[in-house]
Design an enzyme around this catalytic site. Structure first.
Site, PDB file in Angstrom:
ATOM      1  N   LYS A   2     -12.155 -10.991  -4.774  1.00 32.82           N
ATOM      2  CA  LYS A   2     -12.765 -11.333  -3.479  1.00 32.82           C
ATOM      3  C   LYS A   2     -13.762 -12.482  -3.639  1.00 32.82           C
ATOM      4  CE  LYS A   2     -11.178  -8.208  -0.514  1.00 32.82           C
ATOM      5  NZ  LYS A   2     -10.549  -8.523   0.753  1.00 32.82           N
ATOM      6  N   SER A  13     -15.799  -4.920 -10.156  1.00 30.67           N
ATOM      7  CA  SER A  13     -14.423  -4.539 -10.526  1.00 30.67           C
ATOM      8  C   SER A  13     -13.546  -5.784 -10.478  1.00 30.67           C
ATOM      9  CB  SER A  13     -13.866  -3.491  -9.547  1.00 30.67           C
ATOM     10  OG  SER A  13     -13.476  -4.102  -8.328  1.00 30.67           O
ATOM     11  N   ARG A  57       0.821  -1.210   0.000  1.00 29.58           N
ATOM     12  CA  ARG A  57       0.000   0.000   0.000  1.00 29.58           C
ATOM     13  C   ARG A  57       0.860   1.267   0.000  1.00 29.58           C
ATOM     14  NH1 ARG A  57      -5.160   1.013   2.077  1.00 29.58           N
ATOM     15  NH2 ARG A  57      -5.574   3.217   2.221  1.00 29.58           N
ATOM     16  N   TYR A  60     -10.890  -5.989  -8.677  1.00 31.34           N
ATOM     17  CA  TYR A  60     -10.631  -6.179  -7.243  1.00 31.34           C
ATOM     18  C   TYR A  60     -11.764  -6.992  -6.604  1.00 31.34           C
ATOM     19  CZ  TYR A  60     -11.656  -5.139  -2.420  1.00 31.34           C
ATOM     20  OH  TYR A  60     -12.045  -5.271  -1.121  1.00 31.34           O
ATOM     21  N   HIS A  61     -13.006  -6.549  -6.821  1.00 27.73           N
ATOM     22  CA  HIS A  61     -14.130  -7.255  -6.192  1.00 27.73           C
ATOM     23  C   HIS A  61     -14.220  -8.702  -6.701  1.00 27.73           C
ATOM     24  CE1 HIS A  61     -15.519  -3.049  -5.310  1.00 27.73           C
ATOM     25  NE2 HIS A  61     -15.896  -3.624  -4.191  1.00 27.73           N
TER      26      HIS A  61
HETATM   27  N1  USQ Z   1     -18.213   7.445  -4.860  1.00 31.10           N
HETATM   28  C1  USQ Z   1     -18.595   8.716  -5.264  1.00 31.10           C
HETATM   29  N2  USQ Z   1     -17.674   9.712  -5.171  1.00 31.10           N
HETATM   30  C2  USQ Z   1     -16.403   9.518  -4.709  1.00 31.10           C
HETATM   31  C3  USQ Z   1     -16.030   8.233  -4.297  1.00 31.10           C
HETATM   32  C4  USQ Z   1     -16.947   7.209  -4.392  1.00 31.10           C
HETATM   33  O1  USQ Z   1     -19.737   8.941  -5.673  1.00 31.10           O
HETATM   34  O2  USQ Z   1     -15.625  10.497  -4.669  1.00 31.10           O
HETATM   35  C5  USQ Z   1     -19.176   6.340  -4.924  1.00 31.10           C
HETATM   36  C6  USQ Z   1     -18.676   5.188  -5.785  1.00 31.10           C
HETATM   37  O3  USQ Z   1     -19.011   5.377  -7.133  1.00 31.10           O
HETATM   38  C7  USQ Z   1     -19.326   4.000  -5.138  1.00 31.10           C
HETATM   39  C8  USQ Z   1     -19.463   4.389  -3.672  1.00 31.10           C
HETATM   40  O4  USQ Z   1     -19.308   5.805  -3.621  1.00 31.10           O
HETATM   41  O5  USQ Z   1     -20.607   3.783  -5.670  1.00 31.10           O
HETATM   42  C9  USQ Z   1     -18.435   3.753  -2.757  1.00 31.10           C
HETATM   43  O6  USQ Z   1     -17.143   4.018  -3.267  1.00 31.10           O
HETATM   44  P1  USQ Z   1     -15.821   3.891  -2.372  1.00 31.10           P
HETATM   45  O7  USQ Z   1     -14.694   4.424  -3.177  1.00 31.10           O
HETATM   46  O8  USQ Z   1     -16.054   4.477  -1.025  1.00 31.10           O
HETATM   47  O9  USQ Z   1     -15.717   2.327  -2.128  1.00 31.10           O
HETATM   48  P2  USQ Z   1     -15.410   1.122  -3.116  1.00 31.10           P
HETATM   49  O10 USQ Z   1     -14.641   1.511  -4.319  1.00 31.10           O
HETATM   50  O11 USQ Z   1     -16.686   0.401  -3.346  1.00 31.10           O
HETATM   51  O12 USQ Z   1     -14.418   0.218  -2.243  1.00 31.10           O
HETATM   52  C10 USQ Z   1     -14.316   0.350  -0.827  1.00 31.10           C
HETATM   53  C11 USQ Z   1     -12.965  -0.223  -0.396  1.00 31.10           C
HETATM   54  C12 USQ Z   1     -12.917  -1.715  -0.713  1.00 31.10           C
HETATM   55  C13 USQ Z   1     -14.120  -2.404  -0.079  1.00 31.10           C
HETATM   56  C14 USQ Z   1     -15.415  -1.755  -0.577  1.00 31.10           C
HETATM   57  C15 USQ Z   1     -16.658  -2.313   0.078  1.00 31.10           C
HETATM   58  O13 USQ Z   1     -11.916   0.469  -1.059  1.00 31.10           O
HETATM   59  O14 USQ Z   1     -11.698  -2.260  -0.205  1.00 31.10           O
HETATM   60  O15 USQ Z   1     -14.134  -3.767  -0.406  1.00 31.10           O
HETATM   61  O16 USQ Z   1     -15.365  -0.355  -0.223  1.00 31.10           O
HETATM   62  S1  USQ Z   1     -18.020  -2.337  -1.039  1.00 31.10           S
HETATM   63  O17 USQ Z   1     -18.161  -1.036  -1.652  1.00 31.10           O
HETATM   64  O18 USQ Z   1     -19.205  -2.685  -0.296  1.00 31.10           O
HETATM   65  O19 USQ Z   1     -17.720  -3.347  -2.041  1.00 31.10           O
END
Ligand code: USQ
Length: 396
Positions: free
Chosen positions: A199, A193, A36, A195-196
């Site tokens: 998982k 993604s 990281r 990444y996902h």
């Molecule tokens: N989003 C926005 N604006 C931003 C950042 C994100 O609208 O500036 C939206 C994204 O499009 C997404 C949501 O907010 O729909 C969540 O995005 P995120 O960047 O907070 O999270 P994500 O990329 O989904 O990944 C994060 C962690 C990852 C974990 C995941 C859980 O980085 O390690 O597995 O959250 S989950 O989202 O439930 O899959």
């Protein structure tokens, strides 16, 4: 007391988890390859403050708490490096360079490339993501099978494994009736993604290990985490966790708060109806602790949905806008073109009862909590670089 091995112990969740269990008197070993940190340096991402390396962190923790955390710097994608942690041959760093007194009885597995945008930047980052995440999980599974068969694996999964289906999301499993016969299957997964997707594959690997060798596994389907303060990080400024506010490693709540503080319009992607389950970093620690206290049985893949409440991106922007404004920040909300390929309006109804049933007491995103987040991030406002907040990593 448990002998706990934490893979990925230098990360956003790994280091707070290590201190949390060490504070309780467990024997804790952390392992990391600094992926990281190296990726953050290479990509010039936004980190709120510098953090000492893992060896220094363990020394500071010892100085502050009197407790020892064993440290090994290792690349766990190498099977021999992984196995050395179980057969007593690993070399350790830090205070007296000592290792644990025996093989672990619990392994907490965070040692993965955790970013969806990173995994879609280009083919080489996709390769890093797949190679690292799958090899580490496979190596762990074999090390436990061969060298510590009774150890409980607590694996960090993600709610993103399920995607956003048009039906309610169960906790990992779905009972299906088909042509008059019934069966229980892993809930259908449709990751958004690379990444996902890794998982999803991790879960499948461990499910194989459970069926084949009676391993005991808890898979925690976690949503995006927010926050940075835990009971231990606040004991000394140098014990803080890594906090990213860029689009690659920063999660949405942490990003929005940082943006509000420096007057960068909140970057809601597209329509902003994307709904996810969220949790406070303190609840990640609680969830892992409760999972450790009541482990999965031998031959059980136990799956919990690790979220405490759901919000859309619009909901989060409104909360941060309201509280940020009340604190004197000039907060604007901007709906920018979505760099990701994801549903911006969708049904979302996940179940998340299992962790509550084993004793987790949720922290919610109350106004007090959001004010607390602002307070902590404001202390480092001088370090925030606007130019690294959004660079537009396109997924398509
Ligand atoms: N989003 C926005 N604006 C931003 C950042 C994100 O609208 O500036 C939206 C994204 O499009 C997404 C949501 O907010 O729909 C969540 O995005 P995120 O960047 O907070 O999270 P994500 O990329 O989904 O990944 C994060 C962690 C990852 C974990 C995941 C859980 O980085 O390690 O597995 O959250 S989950 O989202 O439930 O899959």
């Amino acid at each position: 007391m448990s002998n706990i091995l934490i893979l990925g112990g230098d990360g956003y969740l790994g280091w707070p988890t290590a201190m949390h269990f060490s504070a309780q008197g467990h024997e804790v070993t952390v392992v990391d390859n600094y992926f990281r940190r190296d990726a953050c340096r290479e990509l010039d991402t936004g980190m709120l403050y510098d953090v000492p390396n893992l060896i220094q962190r363990a020394k500071i923790w010892h100085e502050v708490s009197g407790k020892r955390i064993h440290v090994a710097i290792r690349d766990l994608a190498d099977p021999d490096q992984m196995r050395s942690l179980f057969d007593g041959t690993a070399k350790y760093e830090g205070i007296k360079a000592t290792g644990p007194s025996s093989a672990p009885d619990t392994v907490i597995h965070y040692a993965e490339q955790p970013s969806a945008p990173y995994s879609l930047m280009d083919y080489s980052r996709a390769d890093v993501t797949i190679t690292n995440n799958l090899r580490v999980t496979n190596n762990l599974m074999w090390a436990v099978k061969d060298l510590a068969r009774d150890a409980h694996i607590i694996k960090l999964g993600t709610m993103g494994e399920y995607g956003t289906p048009n039906i309610d999301i169960e906790e990992g499993w779905l009972d299906i009736e088909h042509k008059g016969r019934k069966g229980r299957f892993l809930f259908p997964r449709q990751a958004g993604s690379i990444y996902h997707t890794t998982k999803v594959m991790d879960t499948d690997l461990l499910w194989f290990g459970v069926r084949m060798w009676d391993l005991r596994v808890t898979d925690l389907m976690q949503g995006p985490v927010y926050g940075l303060d835990t009971d231990q990080t606040v004991m000394d400024d140098r014990l803080g966790t890594i906090f990213n506010y860029d689009e690659v490693f920063g999660t949405i709540v942490n990003r929005f708060i940082t943006q509000a503080i420096v007057g960068y319009p909140l970057t809601v992607y597209g329509k902003g109806g994307q709904t996810r389950g969220y949790l406070n970093i303190k609840d990640t620690l609680q969830c892992v602790e409760k999972s450790l206290d009541s482990p999965a049985d031998k031959g059980e893949l136990r799956i919990f949905n690790q979220i405490m409440e759901t919000f859309s991106a619009n909901d989060l922007a409104e909360i941060v806008h309201r509280i940020g404004t009340s604190r004197g920040h000039a907060v604007e909300i901007d709906h920018i073109e979505n760099p990701r390929k994801e549903a911006e309006e969708h049904y979302y109804n996940p179940t998340y009862q299992g962790l509550i049933d084993i004793g987790v007491e949720p922290h919610y995103l109350t106004d007090d909590v959001v004010n607390g987040l602002f307070e902590t991030v404001e202390k480092h406002a001088g370090n925030i670089r606007k130019e690294v907040i959004f660079k537009g990593v396109k997924w398509d």
